[in-house]
Design a protein around this motif. Structure first.
Motif, PDB file in Angstrom:
ATOM      1  N   UNK A  74       0.820  -1.212   0.000  1.00  0.00           N
ATOM      2  CA  UNK A  74       0.000   0.000   0.000  1.00  0.00           C
ATOM      3  C   UNK A  74       0.855   1.263   0.000  1.00  0.00           C
ATOM      4  N   UNK A  75       2.042   1.179   0.605  1.00  0.00           N
ATOM      5  CA  UNK A  75       2.857   2.385   0.764  1.00  0.00           C
ATOM      6  C   UNK A  75       3.840   2.591  -0.390  1.00  0.00           C
ATOM      7  N   UNK A  76       4.161   1.510  -1.106  1.00  0.00           N
ATOM      8  CA  UNK A  76       5.029   1.651  -2.290  1.00  0.00           C
ATOM      9  C   UNK A  76       4.288   1.114  -3.499  1.00  0.00           C
ATOM     10  N   UNK A  77       3.846   2.018  -4.356  1.00  0.00           N
ATOM     11  CA  UNK A  77       3.087   1.632  -5.542  1.00  0.00           C
ATOM     12  C   UNK A  77       3.893   1.853  -6.824  1.00  0.00           C
ATOM     13  N   UNK A  78       5.200   1.986  -6.676  1.00  0.00           N
ATOM     14  CA  UNK A  78       6.065   2.189  -7.826  1.00  0.00           C
ATOM     15  C   UNK A  78       6.415   3.658  -8.017  1.00  0.00           C
ATOM     16  N   UNK A  79       7.355   3.902  -8.925  1.00  0.00           N
ATOM     17  CA  UNK A  79       7.763   5.277  -9.193  1.00  0.00           C
ATOM     18  C   UNK A  79       6.624   6.040  -9.844  1.00  0.00           C
ATOM     19  N   UNK A  80       6.475   7.301  -9.431  1.00  0.00           N
ATOM     20  CA  UNK A  80       5.363   8.119  -9.905  1.00  0.00           C
ATOM     21  C   UNK A  80       5.865   9.487 -10.321  1.00  0.00           C
ATOM     22  N   UNK A  81       5.164  10.104 -11.272  1.00  0.00           N
ATOM     23  CA  UNK A  81       5.503  11.462 -11.694  1.00  0.00           C
ATOM     24  C   UNK A  81       5.353  12.442 -10.537  1.00  0.00           C
ATOM     25  N   UNK A  82       4.469  12.102  -9.580  1.00  0.00           N
ATOM     26  CA  UNK A  82       4.289  12.969  -8.409  1.00  0.00           C
ATOM     27  C   UNK A  82       5.543  13.010  -7.543  1.00  0.00           C
ATOM     28  N   UNK A  83       6.407  12.010  -7.710  1.00  0.00           N
ATOM     29  CA  UNK A  83       7.626  11.950  -6.917  1.00  0.00           C
ATOM     30  C   UNK A  83       8.657  12.994  -7.297  1.00  0.00           C
ATOM     31  N   UNK A  84       8.470  13.645  -8.449  1.00  0.00           N
ATOM     32  CA  UNK A  84       9.393  14.721  -8.830  1.00  0.00           C
ATOM     33  C   UNK A  84       8.689  16.072  -8.832  1.00  0.00           C
ATOM     34  N   UNK A  85       7.481  16.099  -8.282  1.00  0.00           N
ATOM     35  CA  UNK A  85       6.746  17.359  -8.142  1.00  0.00           C
ATOM     36  C   UNK A  85       6.903  17.892  -6.714  1.00  0.00           C
ATOM     37  N   UNK A  86       6.699  19.179  -6.557  1.00  0.00           N
ATOM     38  CA  UNK A  86       6.712  19.830  -5.245  1.00  0.00           C
ATOM     39  C   UNK A  86       8.004  19.574  -4.477  1.00  0.00           C
ATOM     40  N   UNK A  87       9.126  19.558  -5.196  1.00  0.00           N
ATOM     41  CA  UNK A  87      10.417  19.374  -4.528  1.00  0.00           C
ATOM     42  C   UNK A  87      10.741  20.557  -3.619  1.00  0.00           C
ATOM     43  N   UNK A  88      10.300  21.743  -4.022  1.00  0.00           N
ATOM     44  CA  UNK A  88      10.516  22.931  -3.191  1.00  0.00           C
ATOM     45  C   UNK A  88       9.745  22.791  -1.888  1.00  0.00           C
ATOM     46  N   UNK A  89       8.553  22.203  -1.962  1.00  0.00           N
ATOM     47  CA  UNK A  89       7.767  21.966  -0.753  1.00  0.00           C
ATOM     48  C   UNK A  89       8.486  21.036   0.208  1.00  0.00           C
ATOM     49  N   UNK A  90       9.120  19.998  -0.355  1.00  0.00           N
ATOM     50  CA  UNK A  90       9.901  19.092   0.510  1.00  0.00           C
ATOM     51  C   UNK A  90      11.075  19.826   1.139  1.00  0.00           C
ATOM     52  N   UNK A  91      11.747  20.668   0.346  1.00  0.00           N
ATOM     53  CA  UNK A  91      12.884  21.422   0.872  1.00  0.00           C
ATOM     54  C   UNK A  91      12.480  22.354   2.009  1.00  0.00           C
ATOM     55  N   UNK A  92      11.228  22.823   1.992  1.00  0.00           N
ATOM     56  CA  UNK A  92      10.760  23.712   3.050  1.00  0.00           C
ATOM     57  C   UNK A  92      10.837  23.043   4.416  1.00  0.00           C
ATOM     58  N   UNK A  93      10.734  21.721   4.426  1.00  0.00           N
ATOM     59  CA  UNK A  93      10.877  20.973   5.673  1.00  0.00           C
ATOM     60  C   UNK A  93      12.273  20.378   5.813  1.00  0.00           C
ATOM     61  N   UNK A  94      12.879  19.985   4.698  1.00  0.00           N
ATOM     62  CA  UNK A  94      14.187  19.322   4.738  1.00  0.00           C
ATOM     63  C   UNK A  94      15.300  20.257   5.187  1.00  0.00           C
ATOM     64  N   UNK A  95      15.246  21.526   4.765  1.00  0.00           N
ATOM     65  CA  UNK A  95      16.310  22.466   5.143  1.00  0.00           C
ATOM     66  C   UNK A  95      16.341  22.709   6.646  1.00  0.00           C
ATOM     67  N   UNK A  96      15.218  23.071   7.288  1.00  0.00           N
ATOM     68  CA  UNK A  96      15.278  23.207   8.754  1.00  0.00           C
ATOM     69  C   UNK A  96      15.584  21.890   9.459  1.00  0.00           C
ATOM     70  N   UNK A  97      15.173  20.762   8.873  1.00  0.00           N
ATOM     71  CA  UNK A  97      15.513  19.463   9.447  1.00  0.00           C
ATOM     72  C   UNK A  97      17.022  19.267   9.476  1.00  0.00           C
TER      73      UNK A  97
END
Length: 490
Positions: free
Chosen positions: A249-272
């Protein structure tokens, strides 16, 4: 996001949060409080054992390489130690912090039963980390030149440059591994983590021996063995994630969504990353300052042993921090604010108990512990004098370590970064300088200063944790699931 995803998330509305809180509070009023506490303790201890062992095994990989290098000669050991310290500051700690962003994102998504989002979050993290590997690789390729500019010994700089260049293949697998670890950890899948990491550590022992001595590659073989081991670990966990029924259920294969919103991830990754790196770097400054003391060989030897001891002990604390991060993020994602609050309170008690037990043990062994690292009686005696301060420092680390886990579970990484900046750079390091160089406490002053920093860090995180509106945190978790990781963290 698609309409079905938004519809599912909207089911986690305010009425649901209120009903969860009312139900949990009613259970406490009916005398079920102790049963809830004991259940939470069992959950946390069940996770703690494997995660603590995984933390130890991960730490052991580079330790094994350094041990093999130590038998090649003092020059190689000095160069490799300097290169590894540089790599830790500029790469490994960075990826450790970026990976911890998934403790928030994947943990809350799993609790909310948005299972497919775990795979998407992991893909985003992997893409970002792979891109960041490029400048880090260029930096590591220049280690010899950097150390030469810093007026380090030319021969040591040369060995450091060799080790650093051949450590470059370790960057990508280490970063990917951090993503996989958090992906499985937040699903409470600790057995595959323990098995894969344990097997990799055993393989590393033989690979390192074979490359260093069997093929005679020396310091190059030690660096390459780390890359081989990390890739093996990544491959094993990758196969498990792809084929295990528990990850369907948690891994359904590589998805185009996986390369979207990278800036959004960085918003949490940088302070982390900042949250982890600011603390890690402060301890590296202690090593630099120890070299400025009279009798630097004695001071640096003592500090090296005490830092190794502290790092070893912190593996236990880090394991408990990972436990509570998982528990809190899962419960907040599910909208169970009271359960998240209970998990936070329980782990603080466990952290205090662990810190006290290890502190007492260190003090009891203060006259013998140094012989594990050296036969120099002067160093062992000096270490025994420092041990009560080191035990105090480790006690504070036990508290702040689990509180940092709570912060990761809630998504407070930006707050955590500011806390660490203030605690270590406005108080800890200035106090270390005053105690060491103005009051002439020697290396003892370094530990006294950094302990002041960890004490302030613990106090601030305790204040934040115990004044938290957990219902509000559950609402923010729902908003983060609705609008993505770019949601403001404060």
């Amino acid at each position: 996001m698609d309409a079905d995803y938004n519809t599912q998330l909207l089911n986690l509305d305010e009425a649901h949060l209120v009903s969860e809180c009312e139900r949990d509070l009613k259970a406490l009023d009916n005398g079920e409080g102790w049963e809830e506490v004991m259940t939470e303790i069992r959950k946390q201890m069940g996770l703690a054992g494997p995660l603590v062992l995984v933390s130890f095994l991960q730490y052991s990989l580079q330790l094994i390489s350094i041990m093999f290098i130590g038998h090649l000669g003092e020059l190689q050991l000095s160069g490799a130690s300097m290169a590894f310290s540089f790599a830790g500051v500029t790469g490994f700690s960075l990826f450790l912090g970026m990976g911890s962003a998934l403790e928030t994102l994947c943990g809350q998504a799993y609790g909310a039963k948005q299972y497919h989002m775990l795979g998407i979050h992991m893909q985003r993290a992997m893409v970002v980390i792979s891109i960041i590997c490029i400048p880090i690789a260029l930096l590591w390729a220049s280690i010899q030149q950097i150390f030469t500019l810093l007026k380090q010994d030319p021969l040591i700089s040369e060995q450091a440059g060799i080790y650093g260049k051949w450590l470059i293949p370790s960057i990508i697998p280490y970063g990917l591994l951090q993503c996989q670890l958090r992906f499985l950890q937040t699903q409470n899948l600790t057995s595959p983590l323990l098995i894969a990491t344990g097997a990799s550590s055993l393989i590393h022992l033989f690979v390192c021996w074979g490359l260093v001595y069997g093929f005679g590659f020396g310091i190059i073989g030690a660096a390459l063995s780390s890359a081989i081991t990390y890739w093996i670990n990544v491959l094993v966990l990758g196969l498990y994630i792809k084929f295990s029924p528990q990850c369907q259920k948690t891994w359904t294969g590589f998805s185009i969504d996986g390369i979207k919103n990278l800036v959004g991830f960085l918003a949490l990754a940088i302070p982390s990353s900042l949250m982890v790196c600011l603390e890690y770097w402060s301890y590296e400054f202690l090593v630099l300052m120890s070299g400025l003391l009279p009798n630097p060989e004695l001071e640096t030897s003592m500090l090296s042993i005490s830092l190794s001891t502290s790092s070893l002990v912190f593996r236990i604390t880090y394991g408990f921090g990972s436990v509570v991060s998982t528990r809190v993020s899962n419960e907040l994602g599910a909208g169970k604010a009271t359960a998240a609050r209970l998990a936070a309170k329980v782990v603080v008690v466990l952290g205090v108990a662990e810190g006290m037990a290890l502190g007492i043990l260190l003090i009891a062994l203060r006259n013998e512990w140094g012989y594990v690292f050296t036969n120099e009686a002067e160093v062992v005696k000096y270490l025994s004098m420092i041990m009560p301060i080191l035990a105090t420092s480790n006690f504070m680390d036990a508290i702040q370590g689990v509180l940092s886990g709570i912060a990761r579970g809630c998504g407070w990484q930006k707050i955590g970064a500011w806390v660490n900046l203030g605690a270590y750079y406005l108080l800890g390091l200035p106090c270390a300088i005053i105690f060491t160089f103005l009051l002439n406490f020697g290396a003892k002053g370094l530990w006294m200063g950094i302990t002041c920093g960890s004490c302030l860090q613990s106090i601030l995180l305790l204040f934040i944790t115990f004044n938290t509106n957990w219902e509000d945190q559950a609402s923010k978790a729902k908003e983060r699931l609705l609008y993505g990781s770019s949601l403001p963290l404060i």
